[in-house]
Scaffold this motif. Structure first.
Motif, short mmCIF file in Angstrom:
data_model
loop_
_atom_site.label_atom_id
_atom_site.label_comp_id
_atom_site.label_asym_id
_atom_site.label_seq_id
_atom_site.Cartn_x
_atom_site.Cartn_y
_atom_site.Cartn_z
N MET A 26 1.01 -1.30 0.07
CA MET A 26 0.28 -0.08 -0.12
C MET A 26 0.97 0.95 0.05
SD MET A 26 -2.65 1.21 2.80
CE MET A 26 -2.95 -0.28 3.39
N HIS A 27 0.65 2.45 -0.47
CA HIS A 27 1.44 3.37 -0.64
C HIS A 27 1.33 3.90 0.53
CE1 HIS A 27 2.22 7.74 -2.31
NE2 HIS A 27 3.13 6.78 -3.04
N GLU A 28 2.13 5.03 0.68
CA GLU A 28 2.73 5.62 2.16
C GLU A 28 1.48 6.74 2.45
OE1 GLU A 28 5.98 8.92 4.27
OE2 GLU A 28 6.01 7.16 2.49
N TYR A 32 -2.01 6.38 1.26
CA TYR A 32 -2.67 5.59 1.84
C TYR A 32 -2.94 5.23 3.37
CZ TYR A 32 -3.90 6.03 -2.63
OH TYR A 32 -4.28 6.96 -4.00
N ARG A 33 -1.61 4.94 3.87
CA ARG A 33 -1.05 4.13 5.09
C ARG A 33 -1.56 5.20 6.11
NH1 ARG A 33 3.62 2.41 4.17
NH2 ARG A 33 3.54 1.08 3.23
N ASN A 34 -0.46 6.06 5.52
CA ASN A 34 -0.70 7.73 6.84
C ASN A 34 -2.11 7.99 5.91
OD1 ASN A 34 2.00 7.75 7.37
ND2 ASN A 34 2.23 8.50 5.67
N ILE A 55 -5.53 6.36 6.34
CA ILE A 55 -6.56 5.31 6.25
C ILE A 55 -7.59 5.82 7.79
CG2 ILE A 55 -6.04 3.61 8.36
CD1 ILE A 55 -6.32 1.94 6.06
N GLU A 71 -10.54 -2.21 2.76
CA GLU A 71 -8.99 -2.51 2.89
C GLU A 71 -7.69 -3.53 2.46
OE1 GLU A 71 -6.87 -0.92 7.12
OE2 GLU A 71 -8.86 -2.40 7.37
N LYS A 72 -8.54 -4.49 2.46
CA LYS A 72 -7.58 -5.72 2.64
C LYS A 72 -7.69 -5.90 1.44
CE LYS A 72 -8.15 -10.42 3.08
NZ LYS A 72 -8.66 -11.89 4.14
N GLU A 117 -4.86 -1.85 -1.34
CA GLU A 117 -3.65 -1.63 -1.69
C GLU A 117 -2.80 -1.45 -2.87
OE1 GLU A 117 -2.63 -6.72 -1.78
OE2 GLU A 117 -3.15 -5.56 0.63
N TYR A 172 -0.69 5.68 -6.57
CA TYR A 172 -0.75 7.32 -6.02
C TYR A 172 -0.29 8.31 -7.11
CZ TYR A 172 1.31 11.62 -3.50
OH TYR A 172 1.25 12.62 -2.94
#
Length: 100
Positions: free
Chosen positions: A1-3, A5-7, A9, A47-48, A52, A56
């Motif tokens: 997953m790109h950073e 989206y992770r940051n 979420i 999410e699953k 991911e 970006y």
């Protein structure tokens, strides 16, 4: 997953739930369970299985990011509703109701 989206979420989760709140009653009726449980299934699928894979495309500076992340919550909704016997047409109707 790109950073990105992770940051973001939690922000994405909140925004996407906002789209589906408009069809809360219909989601409960179709799944036969409380909205909170249906929402968690939809978010879990999103999410699953989807998030991911998102590229970006500029984050908050580009409207396409919100379009991408928002559109795919409806894909997740449709996939979850399939488990409850809801047709593609039934899911599409809920998408239209949510946008209206």
């Amino acid at each position: 997953m790109h950073e990105y989206y992770r940051n973001n979420i939690l922000k994405l989760k909140k925004e996407n739930e906002g789209y589906l709140r408009f069809v809360k009653v219909e989601l409960e009726q179709n799944a036969g369970k409380p909205y909170s449980e249906v929402w968690e299934e939809i978010w879990g699928f999103y999410e699953k299985n989807l998030l991911e894979h998102f590229p970006y495309i500029g984050g908050d500076k580009v409207s396409g990011t919100k379009n991408l992340t928002g559109a795919y919550i409806f894909v997740a909704m449709g996939e979850v509703l399939k488990r409850y016997g809801v047709s593609v047409e039934g899911s599409a109707r809920l998408m239209v109701l949510a946008y209206e």
